[in-house]
Motif scaffolding. Structure first.
Motif, PDB file in Angstrom:
ATOM      1  N   SER A 300       0.854  -1.190   0.000  1.00  0.00           N
ATOM      2  CA  SER A 300       0.000   0.000   0.000  1.00  0.00           C
ATOM      3  C   SER A 300       0.886   1.235   0.000  1.00  0.00           C
ATOM      4  CB  SER A 300      -0.934   0.011   1.210  1.00  0.00           C
ATOM      5  OG  SER A 300      -0.189   0.034   2.417  1.00  0.00           O
ATOM      6  N   ASP A 336       5.848   8.136 -11.399  1.00  0.00           N
ATOM      7  CA  ASP A 336       4.837   9.204 -11.515  1.00  0.00           C
ATOM      8  C   ASP A 336       4.826  10.096 -10.280  1.00  0.00           C
ATOM      9  OD1 ASP A 336       4.102   7.893 -13.878  1.00  0.00           O
ATOM     10  OD2 ASP A 336       2.669   6.650 -12.812  1.00  0.00           O
ATOM     11  N   GLN A 399      -0.612  12.349  -7.492  1.00  0.00           N
ATOM     12  CA  GLN A 399      -0.917  10.957  -7.135  1.00  0.00           C
ATOM     13  C   GLN A 399       0.175  10.090  -7.747  1.00  0.00           C
ATOM     14  OE1 GLN A 399      -4.221   8.968  -9.032  1.00  0.00           O
ATOM     15  NE2 GLN A 399      -4.689   7.783  -7.190  1.00  0.00           N
ATOM     16  N   SER A 401       2.606   6.431  -7.941  1.00  0.00           N
ATOM     17  CA  SER A 401       2.363   4.995  -8.016  1.00  0.00           C
ATOM     18  C   SER A 401       3.653   4.259  -7.705  1.00  0.00           C
ATOM     19  CB  SER A 401       1.840   4.588  -9.401  1.00  0.00           C
ATOM     20  OG  SER A 401       2.811   4.848 -10.395  1.00  0.00           O
ATOM     21  N   GLU A 403       5.545   0.679  -8.802  1.00  0.00           N
ATOM     22  CA  GLU A 403       5.634  -0.550  -9.586  1.00  0.00           C
ATOM     23  C   GLU A 403       6.469  -1.547  -8.787  1.00  0.00           C
ATOM     24  OE1 GLU A 403       7.363   0.512 -13.277  1.00  0.00           O
ATOM     25  OE2 GLU A 403       5.595   1.574 -14.022  1.00  0.00           O
ATOM     26  N   ARG A 417       1.155  -2.839 -10.124  1.00  0.00           N
ATOM     27  CA  ARG A 417       1.268  -1.415  -9.806  1.00  0.00           C
ATOM     28  C   ARG A 417       0.169  -1.043  -8.822  1.00  0.00           C
ATOM     29  NH1 ARG A 417       2.673   3.627 -12.730  1.00  0.00           N
ATOM     30  NH2 ARG A 417       3.573   2.324 -14.361  1.00  0.00           N
ATOM     31  N   VAL A 418       0.519  -0.244  -7.847  1.00  0.00           N
ATOM     32  CA  VAL A 418      -0.464   0.259  -6.896  1.00  0.00           C
ATOM     33  C   VAL A 418      -0.321   1.772  -6.832  1.00  0.00           C
ATOM     34  CG1 VAL A 418       1.110  -0.076  -4.932  1.00  0.00           C
ATOM     35  CG2 VAL A 418      -1.346   0.068  -4.533  1.00  0.00           C
ATOM     36  N   ARG A 419      -1.452   2.466  -6.802  1.00  0.00           N
ATOM     37  CA  ARG A 419      -1.443   3.927  -6.798  1.00  0.00           C
ATOM     38  C   ARG A 419      -1.674   4.447  -5.388  1.00  0.00           C
ATOM     39  NH1 ARG A 419      -1.004   5.666 -11.816  1.00  0.00           N
ATOM     40  NH2 ARG A 419      -1.202   7.825 -11.100  1.00  0.00           N
ATOM     41  N   SER A 420      -1.142   5.614  -5.142  1.00  0.00           N
ATOM     42  CA  SER A 420      -1.311   6.251  -3.840  1.00  0.00           C
ATOM     43  C   SER A 420      -2.624   7.016  -3.811  1.00  0.00           C
ATOM     44  CB  SER A 420      -0.149   7.210  -3.577  1.00  0.00           C
ATOM     45  OG  SER A 420      -0.291   8.382  -4.380  1.00  0.00           O
ATOM     46  N   THR A 422      -4.596  10.662  -3.511  1.00  0.00           N
ATOM     47  CA  THR A 422      -4.351  11.939  -4.190  1.00  0.00           C
ATOM     48  C   THR A 422      -4.266  13.058  -3.161  1.00  0.00           C
ATOM     49  OG1 THR A 422      -5.521  11.203  -6.170  1.00  0.00           O
ATOM     50  CG2 THR A 422      -5.249  13.572  -5.884  1.00  0.00           C
TER      51      THR A 422
END
Length: 561
Positions: A300, A336, A399, A401, A403, A417-420, A422
Motif C-alpha cells: 500500500s 509518476d 498521485q 504509483s 511498480e 502497480r499500486v497507486r497512492s 491523491t
C-alpha cells in the motif's frame, strides 16, 4: 449329562446294570454317579463390514469380535484370507483400538490370551481394486487357539466366524479436479481440469459435470474444452456435457476463470458434481475440493504533502510511505512522483532519510527489496514556478504509483502497480495590477495636472496593498489631498505612501489627486510610474510583492517672453 453352568460346566455319569434273578425277575442296579468338571475355552468369532455394497476404489472396514465364553483362557491367532478383488491397507490393523504395525490378516493377527468371558475386537481396512465376475466379496475368518488343562495337557482347536458378503457395484466413475496452479493473484487466469474415468464394467452416458465458479473469479466464456473438443456455449455453472464413456476409458473437461477479486477466504475453492446414467440407473459422484490460494502482495502507498495551500514560487515536499503488509517480499520503484506544473529540485530525494544523489524521479525512484511487514519512506522537493498562472492552474494535484514485482510460490514472477491517494495543494495568490493616467498632455510650469490610479486584485487571495511614487518629480501634491474611490484622505495622512487596506479578490480601487508643476521647473516633461506594494499571509507564512504601473509622460509647455 452336562450341567448348565457357565461358571463350571460339569459332565455327570452313572451306569446301570439290568439282569435277571434266579427267581426269574428282572432287576436293575445303578452305580454311583461320577462328576467330571469341563475345563476349557469356548470361542466365538463374529465378523461384520461397515458397508453392504461398495464400488471400485472404495475402502471397506472389517470388524471381528472374538469372545471366550468358556472357563479357561485361550491363546488365539486370527487368520482372515481376503476375497479376490480387495487389497489389504497396510498398517491398518487395530486390536482394541491399538495399532499393530506390520501385521496383516492373511498372515495372522495375534489376539493374545483371551480371558474367560472376555472379548477382543479387531478392525482392519481393505480397498476394492478389481471387480470379480461374481460382483460379490464373501469370506469368513478363522481363529486358531490353544489352552492347557489342569493336568498340564496342551489342547489346540480352531473356530470359524460367520460368512460376510458385500456386494460390488458394476459401475464406478472416478473423478479428480485439479487447478493449473496452487497459487494465483488478482488478474490471473486459472485453468480447472476435471479428469473422469469409467472404472466400472458398463457404459456411462448422459454425463454432466457441474462445477461452481469460485468466489472472486469470473468464468472466461468459450474456454470450455470437453473431451478434447471446444464447447463455446457450455459453462461450468450450468453443466458441461460429455459424450458416453466406455468402461476403462478416461476423458478431461477443462475451463478457465479470471481472478477478479480477493475472496473472503483468500482462496478460490470449488468442487465438481458429476451425474450420469448406467443402463437406466442414475448415479452421482462428487469430486475432491480444490483450493487455490490468492496471493496478496499487501503493498500500500500513502502520500502526503507539507503544504495544502501555496503560492507561486513556493516549494512543496512530498512524502510517500510504502508499506508491505503481505507475506511476500517485493522489489519496488516509485513512479509518476512529480506533479504536473512543478519543477523537481535536484538531489532532494531521500529514501528512509538517506539522500539519493543523482536520482531522477522521472526515471523512477528505486526502493530495492521491501520485506514482508516492513516499510519504506521516500520524500523529495519540487518548486512551483513563480510565473504560474493561478487561473490556469488553480491547484497542484499529485498521485504517485509504485511498480513492484514478486515471486509466487509456484515460481512465477508477477509485476503489479499500486497507486497512492491523491493530495491537492491549492494555488493561491493575490494578483495586483496598477494603471496610472495623467492629463492634460501639455501643462505649463505652475499649472495643474490631474492623475488617476487604478489598482486591481485579480487573484484569488486577499492582500494588504499600499501605493508609492504617486507624485512626479518637479511637482507637488495640490491641497495635500488624495481621493481613494469616493473617500478623501486628510492631508495629514499622506507621507509618500497611500495605504489601500486589504483588497479582496476581484476588488478595484481608484485613486485621484492633483499636482502643481513647480513654477521654475526646467524640465520638458512630467514622467514616471507608480508602484503598488502588497503583503499577504498563507497558513502563517508571510509573503510580499510589488507591482509597477505603466509609465506616464506629460509635456511641459515653454512660456515665451
Amino acid at each position: 449329562m452336562i450341567r448348565d453352568s457357565r461358571l463350571q460346566p460339569v459332565v455327570s455319569n452313572q451306569s446301570m446294570v439290568l439282569f435277571s434273578s434266579a427267581a426269574g425277575a428282572d432287576v436293575i442296579t445303578y452305580s454311583n454317579t461320577v462328576h467330571t468338571p469341563v475345563v476349557g475355552p469356548v470361542l466365538t468369532i463374529l465378523k461384520s463390514a461397515d458397508q453392504t455394497s461398495v464400488s471400485l476404489g472404495e475402502t471397506l472396514v472389517y470388524t471381528l469380535i472374538a469372545r471366550n465364553e468358556g472357563n479357561a483362557p485361550a491363546l488365539a491367532t486370527l487368520v482372515d484370507i481376503l476375497p479376490s478383488g480387495v487389497s489389504f491397507v497396510a498398517n491398518s490393523v487395530l486390536r482394541d483400538g491399538v495399532p499393530l504395525p506390520g501385521v496383516s490378516p492373511s498372515s495372522g493377527i495375534p489376539l493374545g490370551a483371551i480371558a474367560p468371558q472376555g472379548e477382543i475386537r479387531i478392525a482392519f481396512q481393505v480397498i476394492v481394486v478389481s471387480l470379480p465376475p461374481s460382483l460379490e466379496l464373501g469370506n469368513r475368518a478363522r481363529a486358531v487357539y490353544s489352552f492347557t488343562t489342569s493336568e498340564g495337557r496342551r489342547v489346540e482347536g480352531e473356530v470359524y466366524s460367520n460368512q460376510v458378503s458385500v456386494s460390488l457395484l458394476a459401475y464406478k466413475l472416478s473423478i479428480l479436479l485439479a487447478a493449473s496452479t496452487p497459487t494465483t493473484f488478482v488478474g490471473d487466469a486459472v485453468t480447472f481440469t476435471l479428469r473422469l474415468r469409467n472404472e466400472g464394467t458398463r457404459l456411462m452416458s448422459g454425463i454432466l459435470a457441474t462445477i461452481p465458479v469460485p468466489e472472486g473469479a469470473a468464468f472466461l466464456p468459450a474456454s470450455v474444452i470437453s473431451g478434447g473438443i471446444y464447447s463455446p456455449d457450455a459453462g461450468p455453472a450450468k453443466g458441461i456435457p460429455l459424450p458416453p464413456l466406455a468402461p476403462g476409458k478416461a476423458e478431461d473437461i477443462s475451463f478457465q476463470v479470471r481472478v477478479v477479486s480477493v475472496p473472503s477466504s483468500s482462496a478460490l475453492t470449488t468442487r465438481a458434481v458429476v451425474t450420469y446414467d448406467t443402463a437406466g440407473d442414475a448415479g452421482e459422484t462428487k469430486s475432491n475440493t480444490v483450493t487455490v490460494a490468492v496471493i496478496q502482495s499487501g503493498l500500500s502507498v500513502s502520500l502526503k504533502v507539507d503544504k495544502y495551500s501555496a503560492a507561486p514560487g513556493d516549494q512543496l515536499r512530498y512524502e510517500f510511505t510504502i508499506r508491505n503488509s503481505g507475506n511476500l517480499a517485493v522489489d519496488a520503484m516509485v513512479a509518476d512522483a512529480i506533479p504536473t506544473g512543478t519543477l523537481f529540485i535536484w538531489d532532494s530525494v531521500r529514501v528512509d532519510g538517506i539522500p539519493q544523489r543523482g536520482v531522477r524521479p522521472g526515471e523512477g525512484i528505486p526502493l530495492g527489496t521491501i520485506r514482508a511487514g516492513s516499510a519504506a519512506v521516500v520524500d523529495f522537493l519540487v518548486s512551483i514556478p513563480a510565473e504560474a498562472n493561478i487561473h490556469h492552474v488553480p491547484a497542484i494535484q499529485n498521485q504517485g504509483s509504485v511498480e513492484y514485482t514478486f515471486t509466487l510460490p509456484d515460481g512465477r514472477n508477477v509485476r503489479e502497480r499500486v497507486r497512492s491517494n491523491t493530495v491537492v495543494t491549492l494555488l493561491v495568490s493575490p494578483i495586483i495590477s496598477i494603471e496610472m493616467t495623467g492629463e492634460p498632455p501639455l501643462v505649463e510650469p505652475g499649472g495643474i495636472a490631474e492623475f488617476n490610479i487604478t489598482v486591481m486584485n485579480s487573484g484569488n487571495y486577499p492582500a494588504e496593498v499600499s501605493v508609492i511614487q504617486i507624485i512626479p518629480q518637479g511637482s507637488t501634491l495640490e491641497t495635500g489631498k488624495v481621493t481613494v474611490s469616493v473617500h478623501t484622505l486628510p492631508e495629514s495622512t499622506y507621507s509618500g505612501i497611500i495605504s489601500l487596506g486589504v483588497m479582496q479578490p476581484g476588488q478595484t480601487i481608484q485613486l485621484s489627486y492633483l499636482v502643481r508643476v513647480h513654477p521654475g521647473y526646467m524640465g520638458n516633461a512630467l514622467q514616471g510610474c507608480s508602484t503598488a506594494l502588497y503583503l499577504y499571509t498563507i497558513d502563517g507564512r508571510r509573503y510580499s510583492g510589488e507591482a509597477r504601473s505603466n509609465s506616464y509622460r506629460l509635456l511641459i509647455e515653454e512660456i515665451s517672453e
